[in-house]
Design an enzyme around this catalytic site. Structure first.
Site, PDB file in Angstrom:
ATOM      1  N   THR A 278      13.900 -72.488   3.365  1.00  0.00           N
ATOM      2  CA  THR A 278      14.170 -72.535   1.930  1.00  0.00           C
ATOM      3  C   THR A 278      13.700 -71.285   1.193  1.00  0.00           C
ATOM      4  O   THR A 278      14.466 -70.654   0.455  1.00  0.00           O
ATOM      5  CB  THR A 278      13.510 -73.776   1.309  1.00  0.00           C
TER       6      THR A 278
ATOM      7  N   ASP B 244      20.831 -72.150   1.269  1.00  0.00           N
ATOM      8  CA  ASP B 244      19.771 -71.342   1.861  1.00  0.00           C
ATOM      9  C   ASP B 244      19.747 -71.445   3.382  1.00  0.00           C
ATOM     10  O   ASP B 244      19.317 -70.521   4.073  1.00  0.00           O
ATOM     11  CB  ASP B 244      18.409 -71.735   1.289  1.00  0.00           C
ATOM     12  N   HIS B 245      20.234 -72.563   3.922  1.00  0.00           N
ATOM     13  CA  HIS B 245      20.238 -72.793   5.371  1.00  0.00           C
ATOM     14  C   HIS B 245      20.988 -74.085   5.662  1.00  0.00           C
ATOM     15  O   HIS B 245      21.314 -74.849   4.751  1.00  0.00           O
ATOM     16  CB  HIS B 245      18.808 -72.896   5.918  1.00  0.00           C
TER      17      HIS B 245
ATOM     18  N   HIS C 199      15.025 -77.182  10.602  1.00  0.00           N
ATOM     19  CA  HIS C 199      15.891 -76.003  10.589  1.00  0.00           C
ATOM     20  C   HIS C 199      15.017 -74.779  10.702  1.00  0.00           C
ATOM     21  O   HIS C 199      13.794 -74.869  10.667  1.00  0.00           O
ATOM     22  CB  HIS C 199      16.723 -75.951   9.309  1.00  0.00           C
TER      23      HIS C 199
ATOM     24  N   LYS D  64      12.367 -78.126  -6.448  1.00  0.00           N
ATOM     25  CA  LYS D  64      11.253 -77.436  -5.807  1.00  0.00           C
ATOM     26  C   LYS D  64      10.825 -76.215  -6.619  1.00  0.00           C
ATOM     27  O   LYS D  64      11.669 -75.522  -7.186  1.00  0.00           O
ATOM     28  CB  LYS D  64      11.643 -76.977  -4.402  1.00  0.00           C
ATOM     29  N   ASP D  65       9.518 -75.923  -6.591  1.00  0.00           N
ATOM     30  CA  ASP D  65       9.047 -74.736  -7.306  1.00  0.00           C
ATOM     31  C   ASP D  65       9.656 -73.459  -6.735  1.00  0.00           C
ATOM     32  O   ASP D  65      10.119 -72.598  -7.476  1.00  0.00           O
ATOM     33  CB  ASP D  65       7.516 -74.667  -7.314  1.00  0.00           C
ATOM     34  N   ARG D  66       9.690 -73.314  -5.413  1.00  0.00           N
ATOM     35  CA  ARG D  66      10.238 -72.088  -4.825  1.00  0.00           C
ATOM     36  C   ARG D  66      11.732 -71.938  -5.082  1.00  0.00           C
ATOM     37  O   ARG D  66      12.243 -70.825  -5.146  1.00  0.00           O
ATOM     38  CB  ARG D  66       9.944 -72.038  -3.330  1.00  0.00           C
TER      39      ARG D  66
ATOM     40  N   ASN E 153       8.465 -70.430   4.628  1.00  0.00           N
ATOM     41  CA  ASN E 153       7.901 -71.262   3.569  1.00  0.00           C
ATOM     42  C   ASN E 153       6.393 -71.065   3.490  1.00  0.00           C
ATOM     43  O   ASN E 153       5.767 -71.341   2.467  1.00  0.00           O
ATOM     44  CB  ASN E 153       8.244 -72.727   3.802  1.00  0.00           C
TER      45      ASN E 153
ATOM     46  N   HIS F 254      15.718 -83.728   6.230  1.00  0.00           N
ATOM     47  CA  HIS F 254      14.463 -83.792   6.971  1.00  0.00           C
ATOM     48  C   HIS F 254      14.072 -85.238   7.290  1.00  0.00           C
ATOM     49  O   HIS F 254      13.511 -85.520   8.350  1.00  0.00           O
ATOM     50  CB  HIS F 254      13.344 -83.125   6.186  1.00  0.00           C
TER      51      HIS F 254
END
Length: 564
Positions: free
Chosen positions: A82, A362-363, A504, A165-167, A103, A319
């Protein structure tokens, strides 16, 4: 005289026609009022087609029908995760330049694992109670396309970035964003919060949105399938051993009564994180994004604005349950409706001809490893803790008993440089010994040393993707790539049958092949099977908007977007 007048008239006519042409050309070439980046966290490219017959006409189908679809877009670095994904999309380069190698990673200076956006010098803004864990984009070592847009406009363009998510919000927002917001379950009842890096207090409109207590309301609802469950024939049966039972449920099956389940999660201190496995998490983000468009008046002046929307729920569902689950199919059928809602709001508030949007991921993710094994497909577990223990024993035997390994984080092995110095050994030699040993393990495909990655230039394949993910100040001494169908797990005793959900991060196509579609102002409809990468998005936007490239941009502009 008449002849002279005729000539003057002709010249005047030509000038008027020319002026009209250039005015029209200038209008055609003018920038969109708003650029929208949509990132789906953990979306494999095949999801566009796997569920296509069940999508509506105004979401993913509209993008495919009216947009330009790059069908062969692949992440070109390891790990496909991510944080690296969001950073790479917006910087136009790989982790080898922007520094977000995962991450998390092991930091030799602090002797601890560092999270990708953690920053103890900053504070969470807008939380209901004090949260000591601050975040910022300070670990991002390259500018983003959003930073460049801010600079070229003398900071008059607005940049807003939102995610669960923060990221997913921080890395696309870069360091110059006007507003970066994410969903806080740790210190708030599901409020959208920000960082002191960006602001001292939340804007009034964000406070008003939070005061509606939408997270609380959505957690009083029940998630059932959008269509009769027997129609979910593209997924495994609802009740399988590939999935865990959540929140006190006796089986991993529909319906999910969140009102009951939240009581269990409340006792665990993570009540509002439950929204991350609910389709209402996507709904909440869509509503927040649309509110941001209106309240921030995006696209309302002559300066191009930018909105990033990153949907995180699909990643948590993957997940937890795996790509083959009914839960995943239903999440994407419902996400299709969210995309349609977002597009409709953009049409209404900005105008169809006034915004340009790209959608990517992202993936991807591999299927559940137990599912693969049961179908006689490649499936294995790399038990990293026991592998490291065995490697240490090997080095003990060869060089004497000592502490040889400092840390293992993901596919990065960090050697103990103090021990190597004390033993008067050479670091590249021990790196090579470790890599050679690891490559004797059945699950390991490649093991490249830091010395190799700094010395050689790999042109293609997995070795190239490893090199693209290597950042000398953060990566390990040995970078490992495992065989297809292998997951990394720290539990040395876990069996394949015990693994739920999925992971992943690899360089294989199930993790790297992602959607990439453009639509809106200046975008023709069509498709291409040319090999492209998500890092091509930022330089394409630079050319599209006539603004500087991000500082470390390595991607190539997508030429089809500029062809008449």
């Amino acid at each position: 005289m008449q002849k002279k007048s005729f000539k003057l008239l002709s010249i005047s006519t030509i000038l008027l026609v020319s002026l009209s042409f250039f005015q029209t050309k200038a209008q055609d070439d003018s920038n969109p009022k708003l650029v929208v980046g949509v990132i789906i966290d953990q979306m494999r490219a095949d999801y566009l087609y796997k569920y296509q017959e069940r999508y509506g006409e105004d979401g993913f189908k509209r993008l495919i029908r009216n947009g330009f679809n790059y069908k062969n877009a692949n992440v070109n670095y390891i790990p496909a995760e991510t944080a690296p994904g969001h950073a790479s999309i917006y910087t136009g380069t790989t982790p080898s330049y922007h520094g977000i190698i995962g991450n998390s990673w092991f930091d030799r200076e602090t002797n601890s694992v560092e999270e990708n956006v953690s920053d103890q010098q900053e504070k969470i803004v807008g939380a209901a109670k004090d949260n000591p864990y601050g975040v910022s984009p300070n670990k991002l070592m390259a500018s983003t396309i959003t930073d460049e847009l801010k600079k070229i406009s003398n900071f008059k363009s607005k940049v807003i970035s939102v995610s669960i998510k923060d990221r997913g919000a921080i890395l696309p927002g870069g360091k110059s964003a006007d507003g970066v917001y994410w969903h806080d379950w740790e210190s708030s009842p599901g409020y959208f919060v920000s960082s002191s890096f960006y602001m001292e207090t939340l804007p009034n409109w964000v406070n008003k949105f939070n005061q509606q207590e939408k997270s609380d309301a959505y957690l009083n609802e029940t998630w059932n399938t959008l269509y009769p469950i027997e129609t979910y024939t593209l997924s495994t049966p609802d009740d399988t051993t590939y999935e865990p039972s959540l929140g006190g449920k006796i089986s991993p099956t529909f319906p999910y009564n969140f009102k009951t389940m939240r009581e269990t999660y409340r006792d665990m201190g993570s009540e509002f994180q439950l929204l991350w496995i609910s389709p209402k998490g996507n709904t909440l983000l869509t509503e927040f994004a649309i509110t941001a468009i209106q309240e921030e008046k995006l696209g309302k002046d002559k300066y191009t604005d930018f909105l990033n929307v990153s949907y995180s729920v699909p990643d948590v569902i993957g997940h937890t349950f795996g790509p083959q689950s009914v839960e995943m199919e239903d999440i994407y059928l419902r996400l299709d409706n969210e995309i349609a809602t977002l597009l409709k709001a953009l049409d209404t508030k900005i105008g169809k001809e006034n915004y340009t949007l790209f959608l990517t991921a992202d993936h991807g993710a591999m299927e559940n490893v137990s599912f693969l094994k049961n179908h006689k497909l490649d499936a294995a577990i790399a038990r990293t803790t026991s592998d490291a223990r065995n490697l240490e024993a090997f080095l003990d035997t060869k060089y004497g008993k000592a502490s040889w390994i400092t840390a293992v984080n993901g596919n990065n092995l960090y050697l103990n440089k103090v021990t190597i110095d004390e033993q008067k050994l050479t670091l590249p030699i021990i790196q090579k010994e470790a890599a050679d040993y690891l490559m004797t393990l059945p699950e390991v495909s490649f093991a490249l040393t830091a010395d190799d990655l700094q010395t050689y230039v790999y042109e293609e394949g997995i070795r190239k993707t490893i090199q693209n993910g290597y950042y000398v100040k953060r990566s390990g001494d040995v970078i490992i790539s495992y065989s297809s169908g292998t997951i990394i797990h720290p539990n040395p005793n876990i069996d394949v049958e015990m693994v739920n959900g999925t992971v992943h991060g690899s360089g294989y196509s199930y993790d790297t092949h992602v959607p990439l579609i453009w639509i809106g102002k200046g975008i023709k409809s069509g498709e291409s099977v040319k090999a492209v990468n998500p890092i091509d998005i930022a330089p394409s936007l630079s050319m599209f908007l006539n603004i500087p490239l991000p500082s470390s941009s390595q991607g190539k502009p997508l030429s089809e977007l500029f062809e008449n």
